[in-house]
Design an enzyme around this catalytic site. Structure first.
Site, PDB file in Angstrom:
ATOM      1  N   HIS A   1       0.852  -1.186   0.000  1.00 21.53           N
ATOM      2  CA  HIS A   1       0.000   0.000   0.000  1.00 21.53           C
ATOM      3  C   HIS A   1       0.883   1.229   0.000  1.00 21.53           C
ATOM      4  O   HIS A   1       1.928   1.229   0.643  1.00 21.53           O
ATOM      5  CB  HIS A   1      -0.912   0.004   1.233  1.00 21.53           C
ATOM      6  CG  HIS A   1      -2.071   0.921   1.089  1.00 21.53           C
ATOM      7  ND1 HIS A   1      -1.979   2.266   1.355  1.00 21.53           N
ATOM      8  CD2 HIS A   1      -3.336   0.693   0.669  1.00 21.53           C
ATOM      9  CE1 HIS A   1      -3.149   2.821   1.112  1.00 21.53           C
ATOM     10  NE2 HIS A   1      -3.989   1.897   0.687  1.00 21.53           N
TER      11      HIS A   1
ATOM     12  N   ASP B   1      -7.739  -5.692   0.384  1.00 21.09           N
ATOM     13  CA  ASP B   1      -8.179  -6.641  -0.642  1.00 21.09           C
ATOM     14  C   ASP B   1      -7.684  -8.057  -0.406  1.00 21.09           C
ATOM     15  O   ASP B   1      -8.081  -8.984  -1.111  1.00 21.09           O
ATOM     16  CB  ASP B   1      -7.700  -6.165  -2.022  1.00 21.09           C
ATOM     17  CG  ASP B   1      -8.510  -4.981  -2.494  1.00 21.09           C
ATOM     18  OD1 ASP B   1      -9.696  -4.923  -2.137  1.00 21.09           O
ATOM     19  OD2 ASP B   1      -7.961  -4.116  -3.192  1.00 21.09           O
TER      20      ASP B   1
HETATM   21  N1  ACO Z   1       4.313  -7.677  -3.792  1.00 23.21           N
HETATM   22  C1  ACO Z   1       5.666  -7.611  -3.830  1.00 23.21           C
HETATM   23  N2  ACO Z   1       6.359  -6.443  -3.824  1.00 23.21           N
HETATM   24  C2  ACO Z   1       5.667  -5.321  -3.750  1.00 23.21           C
HETATM   25  C3  ACO Z   1       4.246  -5.313  -3.700  1.00 23.21           C
HETATM   26  C4  ACO Z   1       3.581  -6.546  -3.725  1.00 23.21           C
HETATM   27  N3  ACO Z   1       2.243  -6.610  -3.707  1.00 23.21           N
HETATM   28  N4  ACO Z   1       3.822  -4.028  -3.645  1.00 23.21           N
HETATM   29  C5  ACO Z   1       4.917  -3.281  -3.676  1.00 23.21           C
HETATM   30  N5  ACO Z   1       6.027  -4.033  -3.750  1.00 23.21           N
HETATM   31  C6  ACO Z   1       7.414  -3.569  -3.803  1.00 23.21           C
HETATM   32  C7  ACO Z   1       7.745  -3.051  -5.200  1.00 23.21           C
HETATM   33  O1  ACO Z   1       8.269  -4.051  -6.032  1.00 23.21           O
HETATM   34  C8  ACO Z   1       8.731  -1.964  -4.889  1.00 23.21           C
HETATM   35  O2  ACO Z   1       9.963  -2.585  -4.625  1.00 23.21           O
HETATM   36  P1  ACO Z   1      11.374  -1.832  -4.910  1.00 23.21           P
HETATM   37  O3  ACO Z   1      11.431  -0.688  -3.946  1.00 23.21           O
HETATM   38  O4  ACO Z   1      12.393  -2.872  -4.633  1.00 23.21           O
HETATM   39  O5  ACO Z   1      11.349  -1.389  -6.341  1.00 23.21           O
HETATM   40  C9  ACO Z   1       8.246  -1.353  -3.585  1.00 23.21           C
HETATM   41  O6  ACO Z   1       7.510  -2.427  -2.947  1.00 23.21           O
HETATM   42  C10 ACO Z   1       7.320  -0.176  -3.788  1.00 23.21           C
HETATM   43  O7  ACO Z   1       6.263  -0.588  -4.657  1.00 23.21           O
HETATM   44  P2  ACO Z   1       5.452   0.397  -5.587  1.00 23.21           P
HETATM   45  O8  ACO Z   1       4.676  -0.382  -6.588  1.00 23.21           O
HETATM   46  O9  ACO Z   1       6.367   1.468  -6.111  1.00 23.21           O
HETATM   47  O10 ACO Z   1       4.467   1.056  -4.513  1.00 23.21           O
HETATM   48  P3  ACO Z   1       3.250   1.993  -4.828  1.00 23.21           P
HETATM   49  O11 ACO Z   1       3.018   2.751  -3.596  1.00 23.21           O
HETATM   50  O12 ACO Z   1       3.453   2.723  -6.105  1.00 23.21           O
HETATM   51  O13 ACO Z   1       2.036   0.969  -5.110  1.00 23.21           O
HETATM   52  C11 ACO Z   1       0.374  -0.646  -4.696  1.00 23.21           C
HETATM   53  C12 ACO Z   1       1.148   0.555  -4.139  1.00 23.21           C
HETATM   54  C13 ACO Z   1      -0.170  -0.279  -6.093  1.00 23.21           C
HETATM   55  C14 ACO Z   1      -0.795  -0.945  -3.799  1.00 23.21           C
HETATM   56  C15 ACO Z   1       1.323  -1.849  -4.790  1.00 23.21           C
HETATM   57  O14 ACO Z   1       1.738  -2.214  -3.489  1.00 23.21           O
HETATM   58  C16 ACO Z   1       0.718  -3.031  -5.513  1.00 23.21           C
HETATM   59  O15 ACO Z   1       0.755  -3.072  -6.747  1.00 23.21           O
HETATM   60  N6  ACO Z   1       0.097  -4.004  -4.757  1.00 23.21           N
HETATM   61  C17 ACO Z   1      -0.555  -5.145  -5.362  1.00 23.21           C
HETATM   62  C18 ACO Z   1      -1.945  -4.727  -5.853  1.00 23.21           C
HETATM   63  C19 ACO Z   1      -2.901  -4.492  -4.702  1.00 23.21           C
HETATM   64  O16 ACO Z   1      -3.026  -5.288  -3.782  1.00 23.21           O
HETATM   65  N7  ACO Z   1      -3.632  -3.360  -4.785  1.00 23.21           N
HETATM   66  C20 ACO Z   1      -4.654  -2.987  -3.798  1.00 23.21           C
HETATM   67  C21 ACO Z   1      -4.242  -1.746  -3.055  1.00 23.21           C
HETATM   68  S1  ACO Z   1      -5.417  -1.352  -1.804  1.00 23.21           S
HETATM   69  C22 ACO Z   1      -6.671  -0.683  -2.642  1.00 23.21           C
HETATM   70  O17 ACO Z   1      -6.555  -0.090  -3.662  1.00 23.21           O
HETATM   71  C23 ACO Z   1      -8.007  -0.852  -2.096  1.00 23.21           C
END
Ligand code: ACO
Length: 382
Positions: free
Chosen positions: A264, A318
Site C-alpha cells: 500500500h 483486498d
Molecule cells: N508484492 C511484492 N512487492 C511489492 C508489492 C507486492 N504486492 N507491492 C509493492 N512491492 C514492492 C515493489 O516491487 C517496490 O519494490 P522496490 O522498492 O524494490 O522497487 C516497492 O515495494 C514499492 O512498490 P510500488 O509499486 O512502487 O508502490 P506503490 O506505492 O506505487 O504501489 C500498490 C502501491 C499499487 C498498492 C502496490 O503495493 C501493488 O501493486 N500491490 C498489489 C496490488 C494491490 O493489492 N492493490 C490494492 C491496493 S489497496 C486498494 O486499492 C483498495
C-alpha cells in the site's frame, strides 16, 4: 515550466486537497472516519449511518437517520429503461463496465447538471448510494438469464442488496458481515478513485459523471480490482503447502513480482481493515469450515511477512475481502462492484467537500518532448 521542480511519480506525498473526511496513519494502522475508528464503526454502526457520517461530518440523530434511511429506500428502484439498457449489455462483459455505463446513464434519467443547489446535490447523493446496489444486482442476474429482482423497502441496505442478488433474505450473520464489509470499504482518504472523483467534481461535472469516473478508476487491478486478483491468486496456488514453491517460482521468474493483496502506498504495517476482515472471515468460517483459499491466504501472509515485511509490505484490505465474499456465494467479478457500492459514500463526501471553495484541478507537467519542430507536408516525407 522549469525542470528543477521535483517530479514525484504517482504524486507520492504530494497533498491534493485539504480534507476532514478521514484520517489515516499508515505506520500505526489507524483509520478514522470523521474521527471515529473504522473498527468501532464496523462493529457498532450501519452502512447507512456511516454514509451520513462521511458526507455530513457528524453522526446523525435518530430522526436524521430515520429520514435518511427512508430517502434511500425511496430511491432504490431504477427506471425501467435503465433496466432495459442493462439487459442489452453483453453477458460476458465485466460488471464494473456495466456499473460504469449504468451510473452515467442514471444521470440521464435523474439529471443534476448544475451542482450549485445543495438540496439537489443531496438528492443525487441519496440516489447514487441507493441505486448502485440495484444496478449491480440487476446486471449480475440478467447476464445469467435470470429476472431482475426489484428492491424491497422493508429491508436495510445490505440485506436488500443480498436479496436483489440471490432472491432470498440473508441470515442475520450474513447481513452483518456484508454491512461490515461495506463500512470497511466506504472511505480511504486520497486514493486513486477518490482523487479521480475530486478531479472530475472540480470541473463542476454532474455527480453521476463524477461517480462514473471514480468507478472507472476503481476498476484497475492495482486498486479495487485487486480483490478479484487476490482470490484468483489463492485459487491458482491451490493450497497452503504450495505457497512456498509458488512464491519462489514467481520471484525467480520476476524479482519484482507483485503479490496481489499486499502493499500500500500509505500503510507500512498490516492494513487495519485487513485485520477486521480477517476477524470477520474467522467468524463466518466458524459456522462452516475454513475454505482452502483462506488457508492458502494465511500461509501467503505468513511467508510474505518474512520476505516483504522488512520493506513494509503487508496485507491490504483486498487480501481477505475476496475470501469473505466468496464464502457468501458472491461471484468473483462482483467483488469490485461491491467495493464501489461501499466507496460511493466516501466519493460523495469528497465531492461535497471539493465543491466548497472549489478550484479546478490543473496540475503542471515537466515537458520532455521536442519543441519548435518544422511541419513537413505529407508528400515531402520519406
Ligand atoms: N508484492 C511484492 N512487492 C511489492 C508489492 C507486492 N504486492 N507491492 C509493492 N512491492 C514492492 C515493489 O516491487 C517496490 O519494490 P522496490 O522498492 O524494490 O522497487 C516497492 O515495494 C514499492 O512498490 P510500488 O509499486 O512502487 O508502490 P506503490 O506505492 O506505487 O504501489 C500498490 C502501491 C499499487 C498498492 C502496490 O503495493 C501493488 O501493486 N500491490 C498489489 C496490488 C494491490 O493489492 N492493490 C490494492 C491496493 S489497496 C486498494 O486499492 C483498495
Amino acid at each position: 515550466m522549469s525542470t528543477e521542480i521535483e517530479y514525484k511519480p504517482g504524486l507520492e506525498d504530494v497533498p491534493a486537497a485539504k480534507s476532514a473526511v478521514s484520517f489515516l496513519d499508515g505506520k500505526k494502522a489507524v483509520l478514522e472516519y470523521r474521527g471515529i475508528p473504522v473498527e468501532v464503526l464496523a462493529k457498532e454502526s450501519s452502512f447507512e449511518e456511516v454514509s451520513w457520517l462521511l458526507i455530513k461530518g457528524d453522526l446523525p440523530t435518530q430522526k436524521q437517520l430515520a429520514e435518511f434511511d427512508h430517502d434511500l429506500r425511496q430511491r432504490r428502484a431504477i427506471h425501467f429503461r435503465l433496466k432495459d439498457l442493462i439487459k442489452c449489455m453483453p453477458a460476458d462483459g465485466h460488471p464494473m463496465d456495466a456499473l460504469h455505463a449504468s451510473v452515467a446513464a442514471l444521470g440521464m434519467f435523474y439529471p443534476c447538471h448544475t451542482v450549485t443547489d445543495p438540496a439537489k446535490n443531496w438528492d443525487a447523493s441519496c440516489r447514487l448510494i441507493a441505486a448502485l446496489p440495484t444496478v449491480v444486482a440487476a446486471f449480475a442476474r440478467t447476464r445469467r438469464g435470470e429476472e431482475i429482482i426489484d428492491p424491497r423497502s422493508d429491508l436495510d441496505h445490505a440485506a436488500n442488496f443480498y436479496y436483489m442478488l440471490f432472491g432470498k433474505e440473508p441470515s442475520p450473520a450474513t447481513r452483518k458481515v456484508l454491512d461490515a464489509c461495506l463500512i470497511l470499504h466506504a472511505e480511504h482518504q486520497m486514493n486513486a478513485s477518490t482523487f479521480t472523483a475530486r478531479v472530475t467534481g472540480s470541473t463542476l461535472a454532474s455527480p453521476y459523471q463524477t461517480i462514473a469516473s471514480a468507478i472507472g478508476s476503481l476498476s484497475g487491478p492495482l486498486h479495487g480490482g485487486a480483490n478479484e486478483e487476490a482470490l484468483r491468486q489463492f485459487e491458482e496456488i491451490g493450497g497452503p503447502e504450495k505457497v512456498k514453491p509458488w512464491i519462489e517460482a514467481k520471484r525467480a521468474a520476476d524479482p519484482k513480482y507483485k503479490v496481489m493483496g499486499l502493499g500500500h502506498r500509505v500503510y507500512k504495517v498490516k492494513d487495519a481493515r485487513a485485520t477486521v476482515l480477517q476477524e470477520i472471515a474467522e467468524h463466518v468460517f466458524a459456522e462452516t469450515s475454513r475454505p482452502k483459499a483462506y488457508e492458502t491466504a494465511l500461509e501467503v501472509e505468513r511467508i510474505c511477512a518474512g520476505i516483504y515485511g522488512p520493506k513494509g509490505i503487508y496485507p491490504n484490505v483486498d487480501f481477505y475481502s475476496g475470501v469473505v465474499y466468496q464464502s457468501l456465494g458472491i461471484p468473483t467479478d462482483v467483488f469490485t462492484p461491491i467495493f464501489a457500492i461501499a466507496r460511493v459514500s466516501g466519493w460523495l463526501a469528497h465531492w461535497t467537500e471539493q465543491l466548497v471553495g472549489n478550484r479546478i484541478f490543473r496540475p503542471e507537467q515537466i515537458s520532455i518532448g521536442k519543441t519548435d519542430v518544422k511541419y513537413v507536408p505529407l508528400e515531402q516525407r520519406a
